[in-house]
Design an enzyme around this catalytic site. Structure first.
Site, short mmCIF file in Angstrom:
data_model
loop_
_atom_site.label_atom_id
_atom_site.label_comp_id
_atom_site.label_asym_id
_atom_site.label_seq_id
_atom_site.Cartn_x
_atom_site.Cartn_y
_atom_site.Cartn_z
N ILE A 59 131.94 3.88 -27.25
CA ILE A 59 131.92 4.30 -25.85
C ILE A 59 133.37 4.46 -25.36
O ILE A 59 133.89 3.61 -24.64
CB ILE A 59 131.14 3.31 -24.97
CG1 ILE A 59 129.75 3.04 -25.54
CG2 ILE A 59 131.03 3.86 -23.55
CD1 ILE A 59 128.92 2.03 -24.77
N PRO A 60 134.03 5.54 -25.79
CA PRO A 60 135.40 5.74 -25.32
C PRO A 60 135.46 6.04 -23.83
O PRO A 60 134.60 6.75 -23.29
CB PRO A 60 135.90 6.93 -26.15
CG PRO A 60 134.70 7.57 -26.72
CD PRO A 60 133.60 6.56 -26.73
N HIS A 61 136.48 5.48 -23.20
CA HIS A 61 136.70 5.70 -21.78
C HIS A 61 138.18 5.45 -21.50
O HIS A 61 138.89 4.90 -22.33
CB HIS A 61 135.81 4.80 -20.92
CG HIS A 61 135.89 3.34 -21.27
ND1 HIS A 61 135.33 2.82 -22.43
CD2 HIS A 61 136.47 2.30 -20.64
CE1 HIS A 61 135.56 1.52 -22.49
NE2 HIS A 61 136.25 1.18 -21.41
N GLY A 62 138.64 5.87 -20.34
CA GLY A 62 140.06 5.77 -20.01
C GLY A 62 140.51 4.37 -19.68
O GLY A 62 139.70 3.46 -19.48
#
Length: 148
Positions: A59-62
């Protein structure tokens, strides 16, 4: 928040976490959820700490600093049936992800999004269904409870 077909890519063949994160981030950019600088922040976060969550999902996110680049909440989904290894040299085992959720949240909405995805994907059979899905409509049907 409603899942959108144009935010889903099926049968991708990316080989590295960075490649698939760029792809999932670009979907968020194209949908008007984030500025392009957010994609760089997604990669920066991955370089600091893996966004692999177990059960074949990432779950890539900033980063927290990238919140200024978020215009509206959104979820992108990239299916990589062959999987991408998210492990680092410090890991003892392979961390293979077949479903990658790119997320961006306004205020703290992303925490709700994360929780909903985690609950659904805590059952590995749900992840297998996502990895085997043959259409965007099928993915959306499987994840309807996440989008609510």
């Amino acid at each position: 928040m409603k899942l959108q077909k144009e935010m889903i890519l099926l049968n991708q063949t990316d080989k590295t976490p960075e490649d698939v994160i760029k792809k999932s981030g670009q979907l968020l950019v194209d949908a008007g959820c984030v500025d392009s600088a957010y994609v760089d922040a997604m990669i920066e976060r991955e370089n600091k700490v893996s966004t692999y969550m177990g059960n074949f999902i990432a779950i890539p996110h900033g980063t927290d600093e990238a919140k200024e680049y978020v215009k509206k909440s959104g979820i992108s989904i990239v299916q990589v049936p062959e999987g991408i290894d998210f492990s680092t040299e410090d890991d003892d085992e392979e961390k293979l992800a077949t479903v990658i959720f790119g997320i961006a949240g306004v205020n703290n909405e992303h925490l709700d999004i994360l929780q909903q995805i985690a609950v659904f994907c805590s059952d590995v059979q749900n992840v297998v269904k996502l990895a085997d899905a043959n259409s965007e409509d099928e993915v959306i049907a499987l994840l309807e409870e996440v989008a609510e």
